[in-house]
Each structure stands twice: as structure tokens, then as C-alpha cells.
Design a protein around this motif. Structure first.
Motif, mmCIF file in Angstrom:
data_model
loop_
_atom_site.group_PDB
_atom_site.id
_atom_site.type_symbol
_atom_site.label_atom_id
_atom_site.label_comp_id
_atom_site.label_asym_id
_atom_site.label_seq_id
_atom_site.Cartn_x
_atom_site.Cartn_y
_atom_site.Cartn_z
ATOM 1 N N LEU A 57 0.795 -1.214 -0.077
ATOM 2 C CA LEU A 57 0.052 0.063 -0.054
ATOM 3 C C LEU A 57 0.813 1.322 0.059
ATOM 4 O O LEU A 57 0.540 2.256 -0.603
ATOM 5 N N PHE A 58 1.852 1.227 0.821
ATOM 6 C CA PHE A 58 2.959 2.248 0.527
ATOM 7 C C PHE A 58 3.450 2.489 -0.567
ATOM 8 O O PHE A 58 3.519 3.769 -1.149
ATOM 9 N N VAL A 59 3.954 1.470 -1.452
ATOM 10 C CA VAL A 59 4.181 1.650 -2.571
ATOM 11 C C VAL A 59 3.197 2.366 -3.531
ATOM 12 O O VAL A 59 3.450 3.298 -4.344
ATOM 13 N N ALA A 60 2.041 1.767 -3.414
ATOM 14 C CA ALA A 60 0.774 2.256 -4.325
ATOM 15 C C ALA A 60 0.703 3.974 -4.000
ATOM 16 O O ALA A 60 0.236 4.653 -4.934
ATOM 17 N N VAL A 61 0.619 4.239 -2.774
ATOM 18 C CA VAL A 61 0.422 5.599 -2.400
ATOM 19 C C VAL A 61 1.511 6.379 -2.881
ATOM 20 O O VAL A 61 1.172 7.637 -3.475
ATOM 21 N N SER A 62 2.617 6.122 -2.714
ATOM 22 C CA SER A 62 3.770 6.842 -3.357
ATOM 23 C C SER A 62 3.677 7.019 -4.702
ATOM 24 O O SER A 62 3.802 8.120 -5.334
ATOM 25 N N ALA A 63 3.332 5.977 -5.579
ATOM 26 C CA ALA A 63 3.047 6.113 -7.008
ATOM 27 C C ALA A 63 2.031 7.011 -7.412
ATOM 28 O O ALA A 63 2.242 7.819 -8.294
ATOM 29 N N LEU A 64 0.935 6.959 -6.494
ATOM 30 C CA LEU A 64 -0.427 7.628 -6.942
ATOM 31 C C LEU A 64 -0.058 9.226 -6.655
ATOM 32 O O LEU A 64 -0.501 10.104 -7.112
ATOM 33 N N SER A 65 0.566 9.427 -5.564
ATOM 34 C CA SER A 65 0.927 10.890 -4.966
ATOM 35 C C SER A 65 1.809 11.505 -6.040
ATOM 36 O O SER A 65 1.721 12.843 -6.464
ATOM 37 N N THR A 66 2.634 10.734 -6.750
ATOM 38 C CA THR A 66 3.494 11.192 -7.692
ATOM 39 C C THR A 66 2.907 11.371 -9.071
ATOM 40 O O THR A 66 2.999 12.573 -9.642
ATOM 41 N N GLN A 67 2.026 10.420 -9.597
ATOM 42 C CA GLN A 67 1.507 10.639 -10.543
ATOM 43 C C GLN A 67 0.138 11.479 -10.696
ATOM 44 O O GLN A 67 -0.046 12.232 -11.802
ATOM 45 N N TYR A 68 -0.451 11.420 -9.690
ATOM 46 C CA TYR A 68 -1.546 12.312 -9.481
ATOM 47 C C TYR A 68 -1.709 13.134 -8.012
ATOM 48 O O TYR A 68 -2.559 12.676 -7.554
ATOM 49 N N PRO A 69 -0.991 14.000 -8.234
ATOM 50 C CA PRO A 69 -0.840 14.939 -7.146
ATOM 51 C C PRO A 69 -2.196 15.574 -6.799
ATOM 52 O O PRO A 69 -2.212 16.223 -5.524
#
Length: 522
Positions: A57-69
């Protein structure tokens, strides 16, 4: 798609590393599951699978925050929901929280999902052929109810090694494929990350190669967290103007946990029990009771779950009306409920399927020799021993079935290979049966199959009162089964080290149990 693959690999690697570290740390901090009560495992095992889900989940949230700020509030809510659910599940694993506490926390997290993440069930699709069924003011309460149901449905099917990870992985794989093909970036990244987390967990939880039992369990910390995140995903892709699939398709994508849990809870309430009372009437319990090994149970249920999910996906692609798909789902549910309502009738049928498929029994590696032309157990032992490649022992019993007029009838033999426990490698057992069949091939007329012990529970063949059973019982009374010889043989890499042979009195009737020393583990 490339970003999704990178997230998948990172999540799987991170999940595997964290779980491996926690397996070593778990005994020091008390994160271990002990056998007992309604649990079937026989070994002390860490329940740290949720750590793998959390790091994914941490990996997912990191990627999502980067791609969809622009949606950081939603991603923060997603992280808080997953983190709090993990901690509550971990506390439940450690200190056994009451179900009321769990339900309250799950309801609060569902509200955070609605108001923080912007994910809610607002309509149910055209399930009644009258247009989309809008929930209106009932949207939030229904979302809370569905979220609690989804969390506990996945948690309740977590009963054997590899099952919950396989079921969750099947749903996540289908969602990942659909979102990837549809170009839905955020839900695709989340699905791929969770799929990687489930994959990293399954490496330590499934039985494969020399890993004969689970090295870690998912625990409530993992199953409830994964259940919440799957509900978030399914709600995201079924609601709103940019919905990818219909709400009815979500039922098919999560079919086995929903159908099995609702059926079991309904049966408990029908019997006057609490719906949260643990029992052993889930589908995986019934399959195990019928003799299916853990590997076979996981494969069977996993394929069934993936097939039902595939039906939902194909229904979308073929443009089948949502109302038809909903009716079909209700038919599947009603059929499952009717079939499993009487386990004492279902288990013998499943046992017959097990024999028809020639699967290896779970309880032992037993081999049945029908129409045996060999005259002594030593002859059988000489054929069996070279096929056993490891240090073990086996018991051989040679019987003769006498006719009603006293004339000698056919002989048959039973060989039971003594394995250390139920988790012995399935590949060994299958190979044993194959090699033994090959060794007996020159002896014409002899047939070989897997042997299953009679179980007095849920076996119509030994349940009195049924006409077919009474008829078979009368037929058997007219014949006499005589135990001619019995032996216990120690083997090391195919070489007989010692064998203890007992010759029975030919005049005695019925099978005679060997002394306890003969059936003990070597």
C-alpha cells in the motif's frame, strides 16, 4: 502499462523482503499463531502477512501521489484507512478483540473512504430492468454496509495455506487487466501494487517445492486490510460517470468470498447461532473433509473463483444486460446455498469426485491393491520399497474376501506409507502412486488406486438408517473378510532395513488391528 509493471515488481519485492524479516522477528514480539480451538494447523506460525500488504500500500500511495498529485487527500485517506485497518487487525490477532469493536472501526473507516477518498456506492446499476437503481440518501449507509461485508467476507475464507491470497490475487488480477486495458491509471496502479503485495505474501504462504507448509499466515491484520482495499477498488471502478464496469460485475469479481460467507452465516442463523460463530462448514472445510489435500483445495477454489470472475468480465464484453447477470448471480448463490445446506450429503459426493479424479488423499499416502494375486506381504513389500526414495516406513495388510459358502474369494491389499504429517510433499505422494502402479504392471489383473479411510462423519456408507446402506451392510454380512498377513517395514532410500511380519489365524473373522507399536511413526 509499463508504470503498472514497475509498481507490481516493486510491491512484490518489498512485500517479500518485509515478510521475510518479520518471520524472524515475530516470535520475539509475540506475533505468532498457536494451534487450537477452530484452527486446523499443527505448528506455531507467524501471522505477519499483513505487513506485506501494508508495504504494498505504501508503494501504491507513493506512486499515486507522484502521478496524480491533485488527489492527495484521497490518497492520504486511502493510506490512513489501510494503516488503521492493519493495526486493528494486528491487535485482534494479538489480543482477540470483540467483533463489535471490529465492526465499529470498519464502519468508521468506510465513512473515511466516502468523505475522504470520495469513493461511495451511489447506484446499483440496471439490476431490475428499470434503469439504474439510484441509492440517493441510502448511498452512505449502503457503502458502510457493503464495506463491512467485503472486509469480513475475505477474512472468513482465510482458513488454509494459500487460499485467501489466491482468491484476492484472482480478483486483483482481473481488475488490473480491465483497468490496464481501459487506461484507468490510478485504479490500475493500486490494483497492480496490491497484486504484488499478495504475490509476495503467497511466496511464504503457499505450499510449493520444498516448502511443505506455510511459513506465515495472513492474519486478520492482512485479510481485513486487503478486504478493505479490494472494496475500495471495486467501488472505484463501478461508480461515477467514468465507471469501467457495472456494479453487478463487482459481485462476480468477488464471488467466492461473498457466496461462501453469506451461505455459512445464513446457515448459522437458521440453526439459532450467532452469524459470527466460527465453524468448519466453509467450502474449503468441506473439501478437506472429503479428502482433498490443501493444494487441491486451493487449486479448486481458486479456479472456481477465477471462472466466476471471468463470467462477470465476459458478460460485460458481450453486452449481456445487467439484470440478466444479476439474476444469474442469484441463481449461482441459491444453488450453492442449496448444495452446502446439508454437508452430510455433500461430503460423500465430493469424496466420490475425489476418487474419480484419482487425487491423492490428504490423511495418508494409502495405496489399495484390488484383485491381488500376490500371496505374501513380503512380495508386496519387495515391489513397494524400491519406489520410496526417502527414509520412511509403511504398513502392508493382505486380506481375503471369502464367499458366503466359505470358498476363498479375491484377495486385496492395503499399503499405508507413513508420512511425518499431512503436509508431506504432494509431489512425493503422486510419484509414489505412479511408481507403484508401474512396479505392479507385470502382475496382470491387479489394479491400484489411492486409499481413503472411512470417516464416520458425513459418510453415508456408514450412516445407518438409509436403505442403500442397510442393503450393503446385509450383503457384507454374508461374506467374511479375513486378514491374512500384516507387516511393518522400515525403508531407507528404497532399501528395506527391517520388516516385522505377522501372520493371522486364517479362521478368524474380520480385520484385526495391529498392535499400537506397529502403527507408530518410525
Amino acid at each position: 502499462m509499463m508504470q503498472g509493471l514497475i509498481v507490481l515488481l516493486l510491491a512484490a519485492l518489498a512485500s517479500a523482503i518485509v515478510i521475510r524479516v518479520m518471520i524472524d522477528l515475530a516470535p520475539r514480539v509475540g506475533l505468532i499463531d498457536h494451534p487450537g480451538e477452530h484452527k486446523q494447523h499443527e505448528h506455531v506460525t507467524p501471522f505477519v502477512g499483513g505487513f506485506g500488504v501494508l508495504v504494498a500500500l505504501f508503494v501504491a500511495v507513493s506512486a499515486l501521489s507522484t502521478q496524480y498529485p491533485g488527489q492527495r487527500v484521497a490518497w492520504a485517506s486511502l493510506l490512513v484507512c489501510g494503516g488503521v485497518m492493519f493495526l486493528v487487525g494486528l491487535a485482534d490477532d494479538r489480543w482477540k478483540l470483540g467483533f463489535r469493536i471490529r465492526l465499529v472501526v470498519q464502519a468508521l473507516l468506510a465513512l473515511l473512504m466516502v468523505y475522504g477518498g470520495g469513493v461511495a456506492l451511489t447506484d446499483l446499476g440496471n439490476m431490475l430492468f428499470t434503469g439504474n437503481v439510484s441509492l440517493g440518501m441510502l448511498a452512505v449507509p449502503f457503502t458502510v454496509f457493503a464495506t463491512i461485508g467485503g472486509i469480513n467476507a475475505l477474512n472468513m475464507v482465510d482458513g488454509i495455506d494459500g487460499l485467501v491470497g489466491t482468491i484476492a490475487g484472482g480478483t486483483l488480477l482481473l481488475v488490473a487487466l480491465m483497468t490496464g486495458l481501459a487506461g484507468s491509471g490510478s485504479t490500475h496502479l493500486l490494483a497492480m501494487a496490491l497484486l504484488g503485495g499478495a504475490g509476495g505474501f503467497l511466496w511464504f504462504n503457499m505450499r510449493h517445492g520444498r516448502q511443505h507448509r506455510a511459513r506465515t499466515f495472513m492474519g486478520d491484520n492482512g485479510s481485513m486490510t486487503l478486504g478493505l482495499l479490494i472494496v475500495w477498488l471495486l467501488a472505484s471502478i463501478t461508480q461515477g460517470e467514468s465507471a469501467l464496469v457495472s456494479p453487478i460485475a463487482a459481485l462476480w469479481l468477488f464471488a467466492i468470498p461473498l457466496i461462501d460467507t453469506l451461505s455459512v452465516m445464513g446457515r448459522r442463523m437458521w440453526m439459532g447461532q450467532s452469524p459470527f460463530t466460527p465453524d468448519r462448514n466453509h467450502l474449503h472445510h468441506l473439501l478437506q473433509r472429503a479428502g482433498f489435500r490443501v493444494e487441491d483445495v486451493v487449486t479448486t477454489i481458486g479456479m472456481l473463483h477465477f471462472m466466476l470472475g471471468g463470467i462477470g468480465v465476459m458478460g460485460l464484453l458481450w453486452g449481456i444486460p445487467e439484470g440478466v447477470m444479476f439474476i444469474a448471480f442469484l441463481v449461482v448463490f441459491a444453488s450453492y446455498l442449496a448444495i452446502t445446506a446439508r454437508p452430510w450429503r455433500l461430503v460423500p459426493t465430493l469424496r466420490g469426485i475425489h476418487r474419480y479424479l484419482r487425487l491423492t488423499p490428504a490423511a495418508n499416502c494409502g495405496v489399495f491393491f484390488g484383485n491381488c494375486t500376490l500371496e505374501h506381504v513380503e512380495q508386496i513389500n519387495a515391489l513397494v520399497a524400491p519406489q520410496l526414495r526417502e527414509n520412511t516406513a509403511f504398513r502392508t495388510r493382505l486380506y481375503q474376501q471369502n464367499e458366503p459358502d466359505g470358498k476363498p474369494g479375491l484377495r486385496y491389499a492395503v499399503v499405508e506409507i507413513m508420512l511425518k504429517d499431512e503436509t508431506a510433499p504432494l509431489t512425493h505422494q503422486v510419484e509414489y502412486l505412479r511408481l507403484i502402479r508401474k512396479a505392479l504392471h507385470p502382475h496382470s489383473g491387479v489394479y491400484v488406486r489411492g486409499y481413503v479411510h472411512r470417516d464416520p462423519f458425513n459418510d453415508r456408507r456408514i450412516n445407518p438408517g438409509e436403505p442403500a446402506v442397510e442393503m450393503r451392510t446385509r450383503d457384507r454380512r454374508q461374506r467374511k473378510r479375513v486378514l491374512l498377513e500384516e507387516s511393518f517395514t522400515y525403508v531407507d532410500r528404497g532399501r528395506i532395513l527391517d520388516q516385522d511380519v505377522h501372520h493371522q489365524d486364517a479362521a478368524s473373522e474380520g480385520p484385526q488391528r495391529a498392535p499400537d507399536t506397529l502403527i507408530a511413526e518410525p
